[in-house]
Scaffold this active site. Sequence first.
Site, PDB file in Angstrom:
ATOM      1  N   ARG A  32       6.362  25.916  28.944  1.00 48.61           N
ATOM      2  CA  ARG A  32       5.204  25.033  29.053  1.00 48.61           C
ATOM      3  C   ARG A  32       3.969  25.826  29.485  1.00 48.61           C
ATOM      4  O   ARG A  32       4.048  26.708  30.336  1.00 48.61           O
ATOM      5  CB  ARG A  32       5.481  23.912  30.052  1.00 48.61           C
ATOM      6  CG  ARG A  32       6.533  22.926  29.575  1.00 48.61           C
ATOM      7  CD  ARG A  32       6.831  21.872  30.613  1.00 48.61           C
ATOM      8  NE  ARG A  32       7.453  22.442  31.804  1.00 48.61           N
ATOM      9  CZ  ARG A  32       7.846  21.723  32.847  1.00 48.61           C
ATOM     10  NH1 ARG A  32       7.661  20.417  32.862  1.00 48.61           N
ATOM     11  NH2 ARG A  32       8.418  22.305  33.879  1.00 48.61           N
ATOM     12  N   ASP A  59      -0.224  25.648  30.819  1.00 48.47           N
ATOM     13  CA  ASP A  59      -1.152  24.803  31.572  1.00 48.47           C
ATOM     14  C   ASP A  59      -2.371  24.439  30.737  1.00 48.47           C
ATOM     15  O   ASP A  59      -2.599  24.999  29.652  1.00 48.47           O
ATOM     16  CB  ASP A  59      -1.623  25.529  32.834  1.00 48.47           C
ATOM     17  CG  ASP A  59      -0.497  25.741  33.830  1.00 48.47           C
ATOM     18  OD1 ASP A  59       0.408  24.890  33.887  1.00 48.47           O
ATOM     19  OD2 ASP A  59      -0.522  26.754  34.551  1.00 48.47           O
ATOM     20  N   ARG A 101      -1.207  34.107  36.119  1.00 48.76           N
ATOM     21  CA  ARG A 101      -2.601  34.000  36.555  1.00 48.76           C
ATOM     22  C   ARG A 101      -2.777  34.431  38.009  1.00 48.76           C
ATOM     23  O   ARG A 101      -3.822  34.984  38.374  1.00 48.76           O
ATOM     24  CB  ARG A 101      -3.098  32.571  36.344  1.00 48.76           C
ATOM     25  CG  ARG A 101      -3.265  32.205  34.863  1.00 48.76           C
ATOM     26  CD  ARG A 101      -3.423  30.719  34.651  1.00 48.76           C
ATOM     27  NE  ARG A 101      -4.578  30.195  35.368  1.00 48.76           N
ATOM     28  CZ  ARG A 101      -4.806  28.899  35.562  1.00 48.76           C
ATOM     29  NH1 ARG A 101      -3.917  27.994  35.122  1.00 48.76           N
ATOM     30  NH2 ARG A 101      -5.878  28.503  36.191  1.00 48.76           N
TER      31      ARG A 101
END
Length: 257
Positions: A51, A53, A198
């Site tokens: 998945r 973001d 990130r």
Amino acid sequence: MRYALGVEYDGGGFQGWQGLGPSGPSTVQATLERALSSVADQAITVSCAGRTDAGVHAECQVVHFDSTAERDPRAWTLGVTGRLPPTVCVRWCMPVDDAFHARFSARARRYRYTLVNRPVRPALYRSTMAWERRPLDADAMHRAAQALLGENDFSAFRTVHCQAPHARRNLQDIQVRRSGETVSIEVQANAFLHHMVRNIVGSLLEVGAGARDEGWIARLLAGRDRTLAGPTAAPQGLVFLRPLYPAEWGLPEEVTL
């Protein structure tokens, strides 16, 4: 019949991958399922390899789905792409064994984070690249990043909202490179925690800008304290390049180990 798809998308206009129902915000999963269901003339649900973001892109996300509709791979590829917005396309489709699972059959995932490093913000590619105005030492970032290799507890680089049962991941490769004004960070692991890439990038930027020494990354990893690490890097610079599968599944070369 079970099928696997390679899906490419610009995540800028979506609230992430995961579908939240017909009344929820726009997601890549919901958009893809509507297109597939239209082609199949029946409800289709997909499972993905990883998945992403809100604002994060994918070069080749892999999904699988089951359908009793009789369509050949070309019809799935072109028919579904024709029903998708310009920011999403199906790159390929192929039938797979019923035991294949897009998420659980994958052995690794690879991401790339790209940013423009100059005093002035970019006008071109601003939806697919982040921006860092501080001069960056990409070589120092690369050296510091090597401390993350191997199986480690990545608690220092996971969001507080991460729902994974544990933080141990095997980081297999990480490379930081500069090409002119562009700095890219590519990272591969068996799996990733929520915001892990990130958060790693945000900490490496502190090293590259000279705000932290190269050994800081190793100390963060050992300390397992997210509050001491760098900020979470902006989403638009991140691209999910591909998951990787054993050759036994017979998938395209780009997603095969």
